[in-house]
Design a protein around this motif. Sequence first.
Motif, PDB file in Angstrom:
ATOM      1  N   PRO A   1       0.842  -1.198   0.000  1.00  0.00           N
ATOM      2  CA  PRO A   1       0.000   0.000   0.000  1.00  0.00           C
ATOM      3  C   PRO A   1       0.880   1.251   0.000  1.00  0.00           C
TER       4      PRO A   1
ATOM      5  N   LEU B   1       0.881   5.316   0.396  1.00  0.00           N
ATOM      6  CA  LEU B   1       0.139   6.462   0.924  1.00  0.00           C
ATOM      7  C   LEU B   1       0.923   7.737   0.650  1.00  0.00           C
TER       8      LEU B   1
ATOM      9  N   VAL C   1       3.369  -0.681   4.881  1.00  0.00           N
ATOM     10  CA  VAL C   1       2.899   0.415   4.047  1.00  0.00           C
ATOM     11  C   VAL C   1       4.081   1.320   3.729  1.00  0.00           C
TER      12      VAL C   1
ATOM     13  N   CYS D   1       4.980   5.292   2.831  1.00  0.00           N
ATOM     14  CA  CYS D   1       4.383   6.615   3.006  1.00  0.00           C
ATOM     15  C   CYS D   1       5.275   7.649   2.342  1.00  0.00           C
TER      16      CYS D   1
ATOM     17  N   VAL E   1      -0.835   7.291  11.216  1.00  0.00           N
ATOM     18  CA  VAL E   1      -1.484   6.321  10.336  1.00  0.00           C
ATOM     19  C   VAL E   1      -1.921   5.157  11.214  1.00  0.00           C
TER      20      VAL E   1
ATOM     21  N   VAL F   1      -4.329   0.436   7.416  1.00  0.00           N
ATOM     22  CA  VAL F   1      -4.368   0.472   5.958  1.00  0.00           C
ATOM     23  C   VAL F   1      -4.967  -0.842   5.472  1.00  0.00           C
TER      24      VAL F   1
ATOM     25  N   VAL G   1      -7.691   3.862   3.931  1.00  0.00           N
ATOM     26  CA  VAL G   1      -6.667   4.128   4.924  1.00  0.00           C
ATOM     27  C   VAL G   1      -7.295   4.965   6.031  1.00  0.00           C
TER      28      VAL G   1
ATOM     29  N   GLU H   1     -10.842   8.999   7.324  1.00  0.00           N
ATOM     30  CA  GLU H   1     -10.701   7.897   6.383  1.00  0.00           C
ATOM     31  C   GLU H   1     -10.589   8.428   4.954  1.00  0.00           C
TER      32      GLU H   1
ATOM     33  N   TYR I   1      -4.560   8.234  -1.394  1.00  0.00           N
ATOM     34  CA  TYR I   1      -4.295   6.811  -1.206  1.00  0.00           C
ATOM     35  C   TYR I   1      -4.527   6.080  -2.522  1.00  0.00           C
TER      36      TYR I   1
END
Length: 296
Positions: free
Chosen positions: A33, A35, A86, A88, A142, A145, A150, A160, A195
């Motif tokens: 994921p 972000l 994740v 970022c 955070v 996720v 997210v 969200e 996201y």
Amino acid sequence: MDEATPAEGDRATVEWRRVSLDGVPSPVVRRVPHLELKLEHPDLKPTGRANRFFPDAVPYELDGRSRVFYWRPALSASGPLDDWAVACATTHSLAAFDSLPAGVPPLVSPDGDATMVVVDGAVGGDATTARVRSYDPPELRVDAVAESVVELTVAGEVREVPAGERRRFGLAEQRVEPAGDDGETTVAPELVVRYPGRRELYHPEPGTDSRVFPSFGLDLDDLSNPLPVPTAAGELDDAALATAVGVDLSERPYPERALWQAFAYTAFDPHADAAPTLGQLPEGLMVLRDGAFDEQ
């Protein structure tokens, strides 16, 4: 440099080094994921600019897969190297988390007795900035996720953002002192969260000054050495170079053109001070460094 001769007509000759496969730094390739966060301050007057001739991060689709290429080092040194929950990305850097919840990486930076904040910026790209004093960064975290959403805590409130969407959250106003000016002004920071969902992320091996690029359909075995590099007005002509080495940019995803420009100028700039070292991994990824790799 010794490896480049003066231009002959519209070409300069550039030598390069080939490194054996076991000497190529292994880039990070993760499907995680991804972000994106930025903290903007549109109330402030820009007093500086953080320019990147080429963006650090280039996102695009290839063969139905979403990928993002960090062609030069951007990863925070404090993050994990193996297990990523994740990734970022911010206007400042790239961070990896191995577990959640986790605090977000810095979205502002210290600058002497002041704080450098972003007025308007792009994740992994250019930004306009301002220096202020008495600034209080918001508390951000955070929390979770998932494939579809997210969840973050923003200044004490749960927010969200669904996958594939962008949200802009206005934060509480605060009084700051613009550096170099007398008096105070009111700013209302805005957190922008995007996201994209899960992406295939590429990044040079942490702890090295290497660069990583897609293959562009190029095989280093077919690349002449020395390489005649097309020039225009004495400068590298990246589009002509692509044609000369058999790379058809029209057949590549459009965002790869930015990566090709970064590769061409990083590897074959006839004004560079040292010959580049290139290696190619079995899957086609190209790894580059100015000067020689440290052989293990």
